[in-house]
Scaffold this active site. Sequence first.
Site, mmCIF file in Angstrom:
data_model
loop_
_atom_site.group_PDB
_atom_site.id
_atom_site.type_symbol
_atom_site.label_atom_id
_atom_site.label_comp_id
_atom_site.label_asym_id
_atom_site.label_seq_id
_atom_site.Cartn_x
_atom_site.Cartn_y
_atom_site.Cartn_z
ATOM 1 N N ASP A 8 112.669 26.259 84.675
ATOM 2 C CA ASP A 8 111.476 25.295 84.850
ATOM 3 C C ASP A 8 110.528 25.688 83.783
ATOM 4 O O ASP A 8 109.651 25.105 83.172
ATOM 5 C CB ASP A 8 110.932 25.135 86.054
ATOM 6 C CG ASP A 8 111.656 24.229 86.957
ATOM 7 O OD1 ASP A 8 112.798 23.706 86.771
ATOM 8 O OD2 ASP A 8 110.887 23.656 87.852
ATOM 9 N N ASP A 20 110.171 39.690 86.034
ATOM 10 C CA ASP A 20 108.783 39.604 85.969
ATOM 11 C C ASP A 20 108.360 39.637 84.457
ATOM 12 O O ASP A 20 107.552 38.671 83.969
ATOM 13 C CB ASP A 20 108.113 40.386 86.789
ATOM 14 C CG ASP A 20 108.396 41.809 86.670
ATOM 15 O OD1 ASP A 20 109.445 42.105 86.188
ATOM 16 O OD2 ASP A 20 107.805 42.746 87.364
ATOM 17 N N TYR A 25 121.562 31.276 96.793
ATOM 18 C CA TYR A 25 121.644 29.778 97.142
ATOM 19 C C TYR A 25 123.058 29.858 97.885
ATOM 20 O O TYR A 25 122.944 28.791 98.886
ATOM 21 C CB TYR A 25 122.157 29.176 96.018
ATOM 22 C CG TYR A 25 120.937 28.753 95.178
ATOM 23 C CD1 TYR A 25 119.963 29.622 94.511
ATOM 24 C CD2 TYR A 25 120.582 27.182 95.003
ATOM 25 C CE1 TYR A 25 118.585 29.048 93.771
ATOM 26 C CE2 TYR A 25 119.457 26.806 94.161
ATOM 27 C CZ TYR A 25 118.872 27.855 93.684
ATOM 28 O OH TYR A 25 117.470 27.363 92.853
ATOM 29 N N LYS A 74 116.152 42.418 87.947
ATOM 30 C CA LYS A 74 115.428 42.928 88.752
ATOM 31 C C LYS A 74 115.979 44.344 89.178
ATOM 32 O O LYS A 74 115.871 44.668 90.464
ATOM 33 C CB LYS A 74 114.909 42.121 89.819
ATOM 34 C CG LYS A 74 113.537 42.664 90.485
ATOM 35 C CD LYS A 74 112.208 42.680 89.697
ATOM 36 C CE LYS A 74 110.978 43.284 90.411
ATOM 37 N NZ LYS A 74 109.811 43.473 89.564
ATOM 38 N N ASP A 134 116.810 29.525 87.925
ATOM 39 C CA ASP A 134 116.308 28.065 88.420
ATOM 40 C C ASP A 134 114.819 28.249 88.033
ATOM 41 O O ASP A 134 114.222 27.411 87.394
ATOM 42 C CB ASP A 134 116.324 28.077 89.736
ATOM 43 C CG ASP A 134 115.639 26.903 90.521
ATOM 44 O OD1 ASP A 134 115.866 25.755 89.860
ATOM 45 O OD2 ASP A 134 114.701 27.016 91.361
HETATM 46 C C1 IPM Z 1 117.827 22.762 89.541
HETATM 47 C C2 IPM Z 1 117.235 22.148 91.004
HETATM 48 C C3 IPM Z 1 118.038 22.509 91.950
HETATM 49 C C4 IPM Z 1 118.187 23.992 92.186
HETATM 50 C C5 IPM Z 1 117.533 22.186 93.332
HETATM 51 C C6 IPM Z 1 117.208 20.693 93.474
HETATM 52 C C7 IPM Z 1 118.422 22.435 94.552
HETATM 53 O O1 IPM Z 1 115.947 22.674 91.038
HETATM 54 O O2 IPM Z 1 118.977 21.933 89.245
HETATM 55 O O3 IPM Z 1 117.128 23.525 88.987
HETATM 56 O O4 IPM Z 1 117.379 24.974 92.721
HETATM 57 O O5 IPM Z 1 119.170 24.691 91.437
HETATM 58 MG MG MG Z 2 115.397 24.016 89.085
#
Ligand code: IPM
Ligand code: MG
Length: 368
Positions: free
Chosen positions: A261, A233, A144, A201, A257
């Site tokens: 999710d 993975d 990032y 990884k 990240d």
């Molecule tokens: C999160 C989001 C952010 C990230 C984006 C919006 C830049 O996906 O907070 O997980 O990737 O960190």
């Molecule tokens: Mg995210």
Amino acid sequence: MADTYKICLLPGDGIGPEIIAEAVKVLDALADRYGTTFDYERALIGGCAIDECGSPLPDETLAAAKASDAVLLASVGGPKWDTTDPDAPRPEQGLLGIRKELGLYANLRPVVIFDALKDASTLKAEAVDGVDIMIVRELTGGLYFGKRERREGVDGAGVDGAAGVQAYDTLIYNEYEIVRILRQAFEAARKRSGKVHSIDKANVLETSRVWRELAHRVAADYPDVELVDMLVDNAAMQLVREPSQFDVLVTENMFGDILSDEAAQITGSLGMLASASLGDGTALYEPSHGSAPDIAGRGIANPLAQILSVELMLRYSFDMQDAADDVNRAITAVLDEGWRTGDIAADDTDPKRIVGTEKMGDLVVAHL
Ligand code: IPM
Ligand code: MG
């Protein structure tokens, strides 16, 4: 607990303003009850800040955030500002910028399933039973923030040997960045069930091999905590195979990240996941979900992740544990009574109990 807390509110874009309004309602109700005062200062971040000030993170916003006891952020971004032009400002730069400027290197994302929502998960109810994971994501390093570049007209980079575009991003970590996030994870595990999965990884990446070595070095200071190395993975697979094997899961920025999710979906909806971003100064709290531009302005967004972010704020920044427990109990009660926003409704949800953003906030307040 102090008499007054200054909270910097960053509603951002999309559903942000709608959901943050519900979080403020909850804070106001708690202020009455606990005899404390929350002073709010609103500031712009993301797309709305680009529109008003030309920058996704205006100086005033950063100053307001730094001067506050905690920051409550909703979400940034939307199709209006989506671009692949490397020179155009992007809403996400506001989010990344504030994380970096406040030194928020530790992102804690608790993944818990409310009993009432077991059936909202796309996994079988028995697979998600008892899931209680703390994802500890490194937040200010890695891909990032590494150097990135796009070069046009590079010989041989194009199709069929022609000149074309070449681009790169750099995954770089310093030892101190890895050690401090690992320590956060081990400290968290000590207060939980005493197990850390360190995700890397290491079969491919040098940063991961260093990460793994450091994980074992840090682990030596925590003989009471069990360390398990896992390749990313495999971790992605294990999360949907048997999520209850995880307690604390620590990983670098990009892996965190993606895995967060995935883990959120185990709970049924990304609309239920809160996060705390901690560093050495002011902390920031935000839902893990995005700005959901497709449903923005319609009053149907789920405000619970934002309200759960308030719970984390009360816990980590204000040491108001009782108030934090109240918030959690209120949300549990509302869900137990069958109230749902659209994203967490199931086929058998009573249609009369499917409610919008404001009503969901009111229900939580009523249960405080
Ligand atoms: C999160 C989001 C952010 C990230 C984006 C919006 C830049 O996906 O907070 O997980 O990737 O960190
Ligand atoms: Mg995210």
